[in-house]
Write an enzyme that holds these catalytic residues in place. Structure first.
Site, PDB file in Angstrom:
ATOM      1  N   TRP B 320       0.842  -1.205   0.000  1.00 21.92           N
ATOM      2  CA  TRP B 320       0.000   0.000   0.000  1.00 21.92           C
ATOM      3  C   TRP B 320       0.874   1.251   0.000  1.00 21.92           C
ATOM      4  O   TRP B 320       0.535   2.255  -0.617  1.00 21.92           O
ATOM      5  CB  TRP B 320      -0.914  -0.004   1.236  1.00 21.92           C
ATOM      6  CG  TRP B 320      -1.809   1.191   1.326  1.00 21.92           C
ATOM      7  CD1 TRP B 320      -3.055   1.322   0.764  1.00 21.92           C
ATOM      8  CD2 TRP B 320      -1.540   2.423   1.998  1.00 21.92           C
ATOM      9  NE1 TRP B 320      -3.573   2.555   1.035  1.00 21.92           N
ATOM     10  CE2 TRP B 320      -2.671   3.259   1.797  1.00 21.92           C
ATOM     11  CE3 TRP B 320      -0.468   2.916   2.748  1.00 21.92           C
ATOM     12  CZ2 TRP B 320      -2.743   4.543   2.327  1.00 21.92           C
ATOM     13  CZ3 TRP B 320      -0.549   4.198   3.261  1.00 21.92           C
ATOM     14  CH2 TRP B 320      -1.674   4.990   3.046  1.00 21.92           C
ATOM     15  N   HIS B 321       2.016   1.185   0.689  1.00 17.36           N
ATOM     16  CA  HIS B 321       2.871   2.372   0.793  1.00 17.36           C
ATOM     17  C   HIS B 321       3.530   2.742  -0.516  1.00 17.36           C
ATOM     18  O   HIS B 321       3.987   3.866  -0.693  1.00 17.36           O
ATOM     19  CB  HIS B 321       3.944   2.174   1.881  1.00 17.36           C
ATOM     20  CG  HIS B 321       3.417   2.411   3.263  1.00 17.36           C
ATOM     21  ND1 HIS B 321       2.772   1.441   3.980  1.00 17.36           N
ATOM     22  CD2 HIS B 321       3.410   3.520   4.032  1.00 17.36           C
ATOM     23  CE1 HIS B 321       2.405   1.938   5.152  1.00 17.36           C
ATOM     24  NE2 HIS B 321       2.773   3.207   5.206  1.00 17.36           N
ATOM     25  N   GLY B 322       3.614   1.802  -1.443  1.00 21.59           N
ATOM     26  CA  GLY B 322       4.191   2.142  -2.736  1.00 21.59           C
ATOM     27  C   GLY B 322       4.374   0.908  -3.579  1.00 21.59           C
ATOM     28  O   GLY B 322       4.604  -0.183  -3.053  1.00 21.59           O
TER      29      GLY B 322
END
Lengths: 368, 466
Positions: B320-322
């Protein structure tokens, strides 16, 4: 909705916040926009085009934000406040400029591109070899080295003397001149600019004359022509209450007259009085940056010189000009033709650069 | 547009606030929606259309789920699944398509080409936010929102649109229809906003300079201490950046009459990684807990299943963060540590002196930030090596001294601000007399922040070389 009780503190906080954002919002709308920033030496952003195309598919957003901050009211005051806050918080540097002792503002020199440095000395080697000429190379350390005694505790820079020696050691058949030590002695740099001053440049001239021409340097007198020079370090540091520098004219004890051709315009002096009215007063010497400058003097020795240089040479050349009947001066950042056709017999060829430019500017490729 | 920009502070915000308080209450949500769409469309006007499409689709799905949720669970579930697929496809396409395409290409499978589409800002945040709505309805956790405008205002609300906190629909459902505006609330919003702005502009940005400075050094200039100073700078930067942004969001929310949940609770004073993740980006942890971990079965189906569930959640959290491998690795790293803590470590940590558990926690967190900071894994590993003396010239050098000398006050301020000392009696502002000085404090911080923001656009470098 029921009216709640509130405290004076809340009321004041709210008022301060709203007044703050609304007043600058309004002041911004009504302040007159200026086109040029003296301190940054650049044109400020223009209002972005409000076409549908630009808004929906272009860069309207970033253009607007740049425009908005470029023209933000009291811009220089804000810059100064930031600089002062850093100073108060114990920082010794702002935007890469050290707050040094006695009003000195010194460029921090931490990074350079090793490839550019290596390539540049190779280009010079090749140039000398191809044309079968002797080249006199003078790399001048910046204030980060020469004025290192003024630096605050904790400041650090690349050792420019070591760097210069390293580059010199890679040269082949080049006459390399090192003046690093003598520039550490005395005040050889401007307090507020990244250049050396008339005293430093004299040491450079002295070294060249002794080394290349095998003679004593000529004697010069100085006349103060401006006492309000605020240089590049002043602008970058935001240290806007710093003392200004002075600009001096060098006067030879010999009576020499010059004819100087600056990009096609002819003048009779190496000094440009009207530049003293501008912000960057260093351009007083040789009118600042130009592609090609030719200096003819009434010295009747038939000696010629070719100078390939950056702006560090501008303040040195008024001294050196007193030794030659003709000089051709090239700035490779703008001059893109071959230099070889200018080389004749009895021509001394100098390459004069500030070391900080030499290791970061790749235009010496033009020699090649 | 970011909150810490002159355009936001001195153009967008005054106009939005002025109209918000001038229009009759019933039009406030419409204005909030319009203002938020403008805020969103500022960078990428085209994506506003996608945003509006997403709002309408989610709202309609919500209506269908609501219609069937009591009488026909199957049909409701069908609509819920469709809705989840819809949202995740949008996120998947914009955020992960290129990642998969490039990785397949690297494996020699040239099936799909990367499209180089720009990522719609905040899509990770608002997709999660929008998703909470149909799920909450399905689970009877909330009622349907009758007005598409109110729902749109919820999804797009500019304070939390691009960087959270991720507000669950049910937490804000009531306030959407009716909220209380008070001077007291507005003032506390101002205070919170200014604190957040200062965290971002004064602490995070300047700590970020330390990290940038260190990563730009050549290998001969680095030393073990310098590498640590750099990553400590990054550790402060990322916390103050993100929590500052959350503070600003919460503050703006309060000014507009909303109460958002807290997103950070002094994560760097955690005594274990388990504790850390209860304090860091809490709204994301809640989201994964409520909408992934618990639906997967959580801890109810035995230890083996629980471990798998934890790993799934952390793989997803990382991703989700990247869309890059370093984030996946970062998530897996945390997953593994959390499982180890669950299995046995937590028991021991409770018995050890707190100084040791603090050091342990910060050590893990800092190592994890190295993985997080470098999208290029090799660079990350090289940096990690330097922190342990591999590939560095020395233990400490004059560069280390410079960083300490130049940034010492900043680092001390950051250290204090990262702990709850400000909430104790050591903070003079907690004293009633000093509290009265809060408006002055706000003014000073506003002036200094504005100065730093203006300075960021100050660009005198152009002629330095000449």
């Amino acid at each position: 909705m029921e009216k709640k009780k509130y405290s004076i503190t809340s009321l004041l906080t709210t008022i301060i916040f709203l007044v703050f954002i609304f007043s600058f919002f309004l002041i911004n709308i009504f302040t007159k926009k200026i086109d040029f920033s003296e301190n940054e030496n650049r044109y400020l952003a223009k209002a972005p085009a409000t076409t549908m195309k630009n808004i929906f598919f272009g860069e309207f957003d970033t253009e607007f934000e740049t425009y908005f901050s470029d023209h933000f009211c009291f811009r220089d005051k804000w810059i100064e406040i930031k600089s002062n806050v850093l100073k108060w918080s114990g920082a010794i540097e702002n935007n890469g400029v050290y707050f040094a002792k006695d009003n000195h503002l010194i460029n921090q020199f931490i990074n350079y591109d090793e490839n550019i440095a290596l390539n540049n000395i190779q280009y010079i080697n090749e140039f000398a070899k191809d044309n079968n000429i002797e080249i006199h190379l003078l790399l001048v350390p910046g204030a980060a080295y020469g004025n290192k005694d003024y630096l605050p505790f904790g400041a650090t820079n690349i050792d420019e003397k070591v760097l210069i020696q390293k580059i010199y050691s890679l040269s082949e058949n080049i006459n390399c001149i090192d003046i690093s030590d003598s520039l550490c002695d005395g005040d050889n740099y401007y307090m507020t600019d990244h250049h050396w001053n008339h005293l430093g440049a004299y040491k450079g001239y002295e070294a060249l004359v002794n080394n290349v021409l095998n003679k004593e340097a000529n004697i010069f007198d100085y006349e103060k022509v401006s006492s309000s020079f605020y240089g590049t370090m002043y602008s970058r540091s935001g240290s806007f209450n710093n003392m200004p520098d002075s600009i001096y004219k060098m006067i030879s004890d010999k009576d020499i007259s010059y004819e100087i051709n600056v990009d096609g315009e002819i003048y009779n002096s190496l000094f440009f009085e009207n530049r003293l009215k501008e912000k960057d007063k260093y351009t007083y010497y040789l009118d600042g940056n130009h592609t090609e400058v030719n200096i003819k003097s009434n010295i009747d020795n038939g000696k010629k010189a070719i100078i390939i240089k950056d702006s560090y040479a501008h303040i040195l050349l008024p001294y050196l000009a007193s030794e030659y009947s003709e000089m051709d001066i090239f700035d490779l950042r703008y001059f893109h033709n071959a230099i070889s056709p200018y080389i004749q017999d009895n021509t001394d060829i100098y390459i004069i650069y500030g070391i900080e430019t030499f290791v970061s500017d790749s235009s010496l490729v033009g020699l090649w | 547009m970011v909150f810490s920009s002159l355009t936001f502070l001195f153009a967008y915000l005054p106009i939005v606030l002025l109209i918000y308080f001038l229009v009759p209450i019933k039009y406030r949500n419409i204005w909030l929606l319009l203002a938020s769409l403008f805020f969103y469309g500022w960078g990428e006007p085209i994506y506003v259309l996608m945003m509006m499409f997403s709002i309408v689709v989610n709202w309609i799905f919500g209506n269908y789920i609501n219609k069937y949720r009591t009488d026909n669970r199957k049909k409701a579930k069908f609509f819920l699944i469709l809705c989840i697929i819809f949202n995740l496809s949008l996120l998947g396409f914009f955020k992960y398509y290129d990642f998969f395409a490039t990785n397949l290409n690297n494996l020699g499978l040239n099936i799909i080409k990367p499209l180089n589409i720009s990522l719609p800002i905040g899509i990770s945040f608002y997709t999660f936010q929008a998703l909470s709505y149909p799920i909450d309805i399905y689970r009877f956790d909330t009622d349907v929102q009758k007005s598409v405008i109110n729902f749109g205002a919820y999804v797009t609300m500019f304070p939390q649109l691009i960087a959270g906190p991720i507000v669950r629909y049910r937490d804000i459902a009531k306030q959407l229809n009716e909220r209380l505006l008070s001077l007291e609330g507005f003032a506390s919003g101002v205070y919170r906003f200014v604190i957040g702005l200062s965290k971002k502009v004064l602490i995070a940005n300047n700590c970020g300079q330390i990290f940038d400075f260190v990563t730009n050094l050549s290998s001969t200039q680095t030393s073990l201490i310098t590498a640590w100073l750099g990553i400590i700078g990054y550790t402060f930067q990322i916390y103050f950046d993100f929590s500052g942004y959350s503070d600003m969001a919460i503050g703006l929310g309060k000014m507009l009459g909303f109460d958002f949940l807290e997103n950070f609770n002094y994560p760097y004073i955690a005594k274990s990684i388990t504790d850390f993740w209860r304090r860091w980006h809490m709204s994301l942890s809640y989201w994964f807990r409520d909408y992934v971990y618990i639906p997967l079965g959580g801890n109810r189906n035995g230890l083996a299943k629980q471990i798998i569930n934890i790993m799934v959640v952390w793989l997803l959290t990382g991703f989700w963060h990247g869309a890059a491998w370093n984030f996946v690795l970062w998530g897996i790293f945390y997953g593994i540590i959390l499982i180890i803590e669950k299995l046995f470590l937590l028991k021991y940590l409770k018995k050890t002196p707190s100084i040791i558990s603090h050091i342990y926690t910060m050590f893990i967190v800092i190592i994890a930030w190295v993985l997080f900071a470098f999208t290029d894994l090799n660079e990350g590993l090289h940096y990690l090596g330097m922190m342990f003396g591999i590939g560095t010239a020395s233990l400490a050098n004059d560069i280390s001294l410079f960083i300490i000398r130049n940034y010492i006050i900043l680092l001390i301020v950051a250290l204090i601000a990262a702990t709850p000392i400000a909430k104790t009696r050591f903070n003079p502002f907690n004293n009633e007399t000093f509290k009265k000085l809060a408006p002055i404090f706000v003014l000073i911080l506003l002036v200094i922040c504005t100065a730093f923001i203006v300075d960021a656009s100050y660009n005198p470098f152009l002629y330095f070389r000449f």
